[in-house]
Design an enzyme around this catalytic site. Structure first.
Site, short mmCIF file in Angstrom:
data_model
loop_
_atom_site.label_atom_id
_atom_site.label_comp_id
_atom_site.label_asym_id
_atom_site.label_seq_id
_atom_site.Cartn_x
_atom_site.Cartn_y
_atom_site.Cartn_z
N GLU A 170 0.83 -1.21 0.00
CA GLU A 170 0.00 0.00 0.00
C GLU A 170 0.87 1.26 0.00
O GLU A 170 2.07 1.20 0.28
CB GLU A 170 -0.93 0.00 1.21
CG GLU A 170 -0.19 0.04 2.54
CD GLU A 170 -1.01 0.69 3.65
OE1 GLU A 170 -1.54 1.79 3.41
OE2 GLU A 170 -1.08 0.12 4.74
N SER A 193 -12.78 1.60 10.50
CA SER A 193 -12.08 1.68 9.22
C SER A 193 -12.80 0.89 8.12
O SER A 193 -13.29 -0.22 8.36
CB SER A 193 -10.66 1.15 9.37
OG SER A 193 -10.03 1.12 8.12
N ALA A 194 -12.81 1.46 6.93
CA ALA A 194 -13.36 0.76 5.76
C ALA A 194 -12.55 -0.50 5.43
O ALA A 194 -13.01 -1.36 4.68
CB ALA A 194 -13.38 1.70 4.56
N ASP A 195 -11.34 -0.60 6.01
CA ASP A 195 -10.52 -1.81 5.78
C ASP A 195 -11.28 -3.07 6.19
O ASP A 195 -11.13 -4.12 5.56
CB ASP A 195 -9.23 -1.76 6.61
CG ASP A 195 -8.29 -0.64 6.21
OD1 ASP A 195 -8.56 0.06 5.20
OD2 ASP A 195 -7.27 -0.45 6.92
N LYS A 222 -3.32 -1.71 14.66
CA LYS A 222 -2.55 -0.79 15.50
C LYS A 222 -3.08 -0.75 16.93
O LYS A 222 -4.29 -0.71 17.14
CB LYS A 222 -2.59 0.62 14.88
CG LYS A 222 -1.60 0.75 13.73
CD LYS A 222 -1.77 2.05 12.97
CE LYS A 222 -2.92 2.01 12.04
NZ LYS A 222 -2.83 1.50 10.75
N LYS A 278 -5.34 10.82 0.74
CA LYS A 278 -5.49 9.46 1.29
C LYS A 278 -6.77 8.87 0.69
O LYS A 278 -7.85 9.38 0.92
CB LYS A 278 -5.58 9.55 2.82
CG LYS A 278 -5.84 8.22 3.52
CD LYS A 278 -5.85 8.40 5.04
CE LYS A 278 -6.45 7.20 5.75
NZ LYS A 278 -6.59 7.42 7.20
N VAL A 298 -5.34 0.28 3.09
CA VAL A 298 -5.50 -1.18 3.02
C VAL A 298 -6.72 -1.51 2.15
O VAL A 298 -6.65 -2.36 1.26
CB VAL A 298 -5.63 -1.79 4.43
CG1 VAL A 298 -6.08 -3.25 4.36
CG2 VAL A 298 -4.30 -1.68 5.18
N1 PSU Z 1 -0.46 0.62 8.78
C1 PSU Z 1 0.62 1.37 9.13
N2 PSU Z 1 0.57 2.71 8.88
C2 PSU Z 1 -0.51 3.29 8.24
C3 PSU Z 1 -1.64 2.50 7.91
C4 PSU Z 1 -1.54 1.17 8.19
O1 PSU Z 1 1.60 0.83 9.66
O2 PSU Z 1 -0.48 4.48 7.97
C5 PSU Z 1 -2.82 3.10 7.17
C6 PSU Z 1 -3.38 2.03 6.24
O3 PSU Z 1 -3.40 2.57 4.95
C7 PSU Z 1 -4.78 1.78 6.73
C8 PSU Z 1 -5.12 3.14 7.22
O4 PSU Z 1 -5.62 1.29 5.72
O5 PSU Z 1 -3.93 3.52 7.94
C9 PSU Z 1 -6.36 3.12 8.09
O6 PSU Z 1 -6.93 4.38 8.08
P1 PSU Z 1 -8.43 4.60 8.60
O7 PSU Z 1 -8.37 4.27 10.06
O8 PSU Z 1 -8.73 6.05 8.33
O9 PSU Z 1 -9.30 3.68 7.80
MN MN Z 2 -11.80 6.22 10.23
#
Ligand code: PSU
Ligand code: MN
Length: 305
Positions: A26, A141-143, A160, A87, A107
């Protein structure tokens, strides 16, 4: 139909056509997860590691509205600068393509692009998940929905630690997403090897991980697989020490009114500052380790045909 928006690098296309192992990578981790310009070395090194394991790296991004799978070195360096790129998660893709914008893929959107290109394995740092306090913010997260729907195996060091890992696992269970520990029975907590949450399945090695992934898809089950690969011991950070740092970072985010897609990048940057860069070093190493394991799993999947 989507093919007309998609640029697969020729060497990546060839590898896929010849049943050679390919690992998607990614770009949000580059431009919004890591500080610029240090991220430029990481971007090159993670691709080198995938190659050294005998697989082809394919970093994804949206550049000039084109969906890119496999970047040139210039494109890779361009995407590292957060000033130039947004992003891009699932909901952003159509707008970025239609208006010719530049964006780094999360992701979720990396899984989409990997699947469009025919890539089955993807390495990242940690997946997005259910944020702490999601019961009022609804920040999920949409992941996680992407993992429920898109058939790509995601090798990560868990989710995380700054997320609510218990709720993240519950969500994945509801959505029917297998979470497999890579040589561990615990869900990894990103900076540390264990979150304290037990997993139902651990795999012995890359071959067994590949077999589980292939079997899921043979059975006609939609969606991805999470392979939780713990950070190497020598780079692990103390879980309780990190808890204190994370609590402080979240407090800062709330005080500043940080919301939506800015939340994860803000927290990662704040944690890096509060740990005086130590968290960044660990984040880099766990991502390298995931790239290594992903390359091995991709190779085993090729053998299975
Ligand atoms: N893993 C990491 N660092 C990051 C991310 C993941 O070590 O920056 C990113 C990934 O792209 C993941 C995103 O999809 O953070 C999640 O963001 P959000 O919580 O806004 O969906
Ligand atoms: Mn979010």
């Amino acid at each position: 139909m989507y093919e007309k928006y998609l640029d697969i690098a020729p060497h990546v296309k060839e590898a896929i056509a010849n049943n050679q192992p390919v690992v998607a990578l990614e770009s949000t981790i580059l431009s919004h997860g890591f500080p610029y310009p240090e991220n430029m070395d990481f971007a090159k090194e993670v691709e080198r590691i995938v190659r050294s394991e005998g697989a082809i790296p394919a970093t994804t991004a949206v550049i000039g509205g084109r969906l890119k799978v496999g970047l040139s070195e210039d494109e890779l360096m361009f995407i590292c600068n957060p000033k130039d790129v947004g992003k891009v998660s699932r909901r952003d893709i159509a707008t970025y393509v239609a208006t010719g914008k530049d964006g780094a893929t999360t992701v979720a959107s990396t899984m989409m692009l990997a699947h469009m290109a025919g890539i089955k394995v993807f390495a990242t740092g940690g997946i997005g998940g259910v944020h702490r306090g999601a019961e009022t913010t609804m920040d999920i997260s949409a992941d996680l929905m992407e993992l429920a729907n898109t058939p790509v195996a995601v090798v990560c060091a868990g989710a995380k630690q700054l997320l609510d890992l218990g709720l993240t696992l519950e969500y994945l269970e509801t959505q029917g997403v297998p979470v497999i520990g890579y040589q561990t029975g615990d869900f990894p907590a990103f900076y540390s090897r264990s979150s304290g949450f037990k997993l139902d399945y651990a795999c012995r090695d890359a071959a067994e991980a590949a077999l589980i992934v292939k079997t899921k898809w043979d059975l006609g089950l939609k969606g991805g697989v999470v392979i939780g690969n713990p950070i190497p011991k020598e780079y692990e950070l103390d879980h309780d020490w990190m808890e204190g740092i994370i609590t402080e970072a979240i407090k800062d985010a709330n005080a500043k009114g940080i919301r939506g897609k800015a939340t994860t990048p803000f927290l990662l940057a704040r944690i890096k500052d509060l740990t005086e860069g130590v968290s960044f070093g660990s984040n880099v190493q766990l991502a390298y380790n995931n790239a290594r394991v992903a390359a091995k799993i991709a190779a085993e999947l090729c053998k299975l045909g």
